[in-house]
Design an enzyme around this catalytic site. Structure first.
Site, PDB file in Angstrom:
ATOM      1  N   GLU A  35     -13.749 -18.666 -43.815  1.00 42.05           N
ATOM      2  CA  GLU A  35     -13.684 -17.830 -45.029  1.00 42.05           C
ATOM      3  C   GLU A  35     -14.376 -18.562 -46.162  1.00 42.05           C
ATOM      4  O   GLU A  35     -14.164 -19.756 -46.354  1.00 42.05           O
ATOM      5  CB  GLU A  35     -12.215 -17.582 -45.381  1.00 42.05           C
ATOM      6  CG  GLU A  35     -12.033 -16.911 -46.726  1.00 42.05           C
ATOM      7  CD  GLU A  35     -10.559 -16.768 -47.113  1.00 42.05           C
ATOM      8  OE1 GLU A  35      -9.695 -16.643 -46.224  1.00 42.05           O
ATOM      9  OE2 GLU A  35     -10.294 -16.797 -48.325  1.00 42.05           O
TER      10      GLU A  35
ATOM     11  N   GLU B 261     -12.919 -16.323 -57.282  1.00 46.81           N
ATOM     12  CA  GLU B 261     -11.506 -15.968 -57.230  1.00 46.81           C
ATOM     13  C   GLU B 261     -10.848 -16.409 -58.528  1.00 46.81           C
ATOM     14  O   GLU B 261     -11.055 -17.533 -58.987  1.00 46.81           O
ATOM     15  CB  GLU B 261     -10.805 -16.641 -56.037  1.00 46.81           C
ATOM     16  CG  GLU B 261      -9.366 -16.173 -55.859  1.00 46.81           C
ATOM     17  CD  GLU B 261      -8.760 -16.581 -54.521  1.00 46.81           C
ATOM     18  OE1 GLU B 261      -9.277 -17.522 -53.899  1.00 46.81           O
ATOM     19  OE2 GLU B 261      -7.761 -15.954 -54.109  1.00 46.81           O
TER      20      GLU B 261
END
Ligand SMILES: *[C@@H]1O[C@H](CO)[C@@H](O)[C@H](O)[C@H]1NC(C)=O
Ligand SMILES: *[C@@H]1O[C@H](CO)[C@@H](O)[C@H](O)[C@H]1NC(C)=O
Ligand SMILES: *[C@@H]1O[C@H](CO)[C@@H](O)[C@H](O)[C@H]1NC(C)=O
Ligand SMILES: *[C@@H]1O[C@H](CO)[C@@H](O)[C@H](O)[C@H]1NC(C)=O
Ligand SMILES: *[C@@H]1O[C@H](CO)[C@@H](O)[C@H](O)[C@H]1NC(C)=O
Ligand SMILES: *[C@@H]1O[C@H](CO)[C@@H](O)[C@H](O)[C@H]1NC(C)=O
Ligand SMILES: *[C@@H]1O[C@H](CO)[C@@H](O)[C@H](O)[C@H]1NC(C)=O
Length: 393
Positions: free
Chosen positions: A146, A151
């Site tokens: 990932e 974020e």
């Protein structure tokens, strides 16, 4: 035909002849294979169509029918940009969740790809938790790997980038390839440090929230290559012509100093990362953003019991006026033209991924909802709080 092979060969020769820093041998030229922009922006994504059962957020990630209907949560605005947002007009009754969006690209992009997101606004505000990230196909998370390009939670000071992987992949600083972000956790393994991942924090506030928007937004470039995973972030005034003029190809040797770099010295990228699908999502509260300690360390008022993130924020629509992405484009460049997710997953070459039994164990032990998608949630949560406190200083 991709020019990558010959260009990197030339770069290597140049480096040895000139005795230049090995960093000049990194990077390549990649051909444009996919553009998400304008009226067709939303055509090649899958809408989640279910409540957030991955990160315990207080959202229903709507299907396309709901996203397209009033109050629209996905649409193209008058400037031609794509809006992906939380419902900020409906009153939500106690015990119900608020509508939001999670999109997964229908295509998966192989190692030897670059994705670029140009955005004017990112979702922020207390209880808001957005991300632009990717995860692999062809195996079970975390064996797919990932890559978190962007974020943020609440009113966090700057962006946090991370990799999450199976055991054996670490962030090693390679002195030949410096980067401007601050490395924090170095173990990418999901079971280390409460699955904070191996994190690099962008110390500049223009990489998230109000400051990002005030600067006119910015651009991220993520290079997924066997020679390492790189992220460049440029605030609007700094976007280089190598990005704005990358109309048919992009040359990552021309992008300047990286914001983040995970060197192959610490991680065999090809064996820990399978072809990646892109994900854009916004949840509310949940395992990371919704914790009282996280809220307090990311610019939001301390919660006083019995108030929770949910009762304090989610029911009131006006808390979400800034909870939207405004995206000019997402472009993907690659040395491979294969993008069909089903086809690519059938031939995924994540050798490490398929040879480990740990992957299954890990994902089934992920209590709040197993599987790769959990990664964006509680997995990232706990251990990051300290890092955020750092970023806020
Ligand atoms: C979309 O979601 C709404 C609300 O849950 C539901 O009523 C509708 O049947 C769904 N539509 C499709 C095509 O799945
Ligand atoms: C943050 O980025 C902006 C825009 O590029 C720049 O003007 C500013 O100097 C940077 N601040 C720091 C502390 O690096
Ligand atoms: C790339 O496209 C942009 C936007 O259409 C345009 O302004 C620019 O001149 C183009 N650059 C090149 C090198 O073609
Ligand atoms: C909701 O958010 C949008 C931006 O997505 C903003 O333009 C609007 O003013 C906000 N408030 C209402 C009540 O729509
Ligand atoms: C994608 O690949 C799968 C498996 O090879 C195939 O069945 C499907 O038709 C392909 N889809 C497209 C749009 O090419
Ligand atoms: C979440 O809900 C979807 C849709 O019902 C389901 O397919 C998926 O298995 C669920 N995931 C988890 C982790 O519960
Ligand atoms: C990394 O995280 C730890 C634990 O949260 C924190 O104590 C430390 O200050 C952080 N270091 C940096 C360089 O951000």
């Amino acid at each position: 035909m991709p020019a990558s092979t010959s260009l990197s060969a030339i770069a290597l020769i140049a480096a040895s002849v000139l005795n230049a820093a090995p960093a000049t041998a990194l990077g390549s030229t990649y051909d444009l294979i996919k553009t998400y922009q304008g009226d067709t922006f939303f055509n090649d994504w899958t809408y989640y169509g279910h409540y957030d059962n991955l990160t315990n957020g207080d959202t229903i990630w709507v299907n396309r029918t709901v996203g397209d209907a009033d109050p629209k949560l996905t649409y193209i605005n008058s400037g031609g940009n794509a809006i992906v947002k939380v419902d900020n007009t409906s009153t939500v009754e106690y015990n119900y969740k608020r509508n939001s969006v999670r999109l997964t690209s229908n295509d998966a992009f192989e190692i030897g790809s670059v994705w670029v997101m140009d955005a004017l606004h990112l979702p922020y505000g207390c209880s808001v938790w957005p991300a632009f990230w990717s995860t692999g196909v062809g195996a079970t998370w975390p064996a797919t790997g990932e890559i978190d390009t962007f974020e943020g939670v609440n009113n966090q000071a700057g962006n946090q980038m991370a990799l999450h992987s199976d055991e054996g992949c670490t962030l090693v600083k390679d002195s030949a390839t410096p980067f401007t972000g601050t490395a924090n956790y170095t173990n990418c393994y999901v079971e280390a440090n409460s699955n904070s991942g191996c994190t690099i924090i962008d110390g500049n506030s223009t990489s998230y929230g109000e400051d990002f928007a005030k600067a006119g937004g910015g651009v991220w470039v993520t290079e997924f290559a066997k020679d390492g995973i790189s992220i460049w972030f440029y605030s609007r005034p700094d976007v280089p012509s190598a990005v704005t003029n990358a109309n048919s190809s992009i040359d990552t040797t021309q992008l300047g100093e990286r914001t983040a770099f995970w060197s192959p010295q610490g991680c065999d990228i090809a064996s820990y990362f399978t072809p990646q699908e892109l994900i854009i999502d916004i949840t509310l509260c949940g395992d990371w953003a919704g914790q009282a300690s996280t809220l307090a360390s990311t610019g939001c008022p301390a919660l006083v019991s019995p108030a929770t993130c949910y009762t304090t924020y989610v029911l009131t629509s006006s808390n979400y006026d800034n909870a939207y992405f405004e995206i000019d484009y997402i472009k993907v460049y690659s040395t491979s033209s294969a993008t069909n997710a089903s086809a690519v997953s059938a031939t995924a070459t994540g050798t490490h991924a398929t040879s480990t039994s740990k992957a299954t164990e890990t994902s089934t032990s992920a209590t709040s909802g197993a599987g790769r998608q959990v990664s964006q949630g509680w997995l990232c949560g706990l251990a990051i709080i300290g890092a955020l406190a750092f970023a806020l200083l």
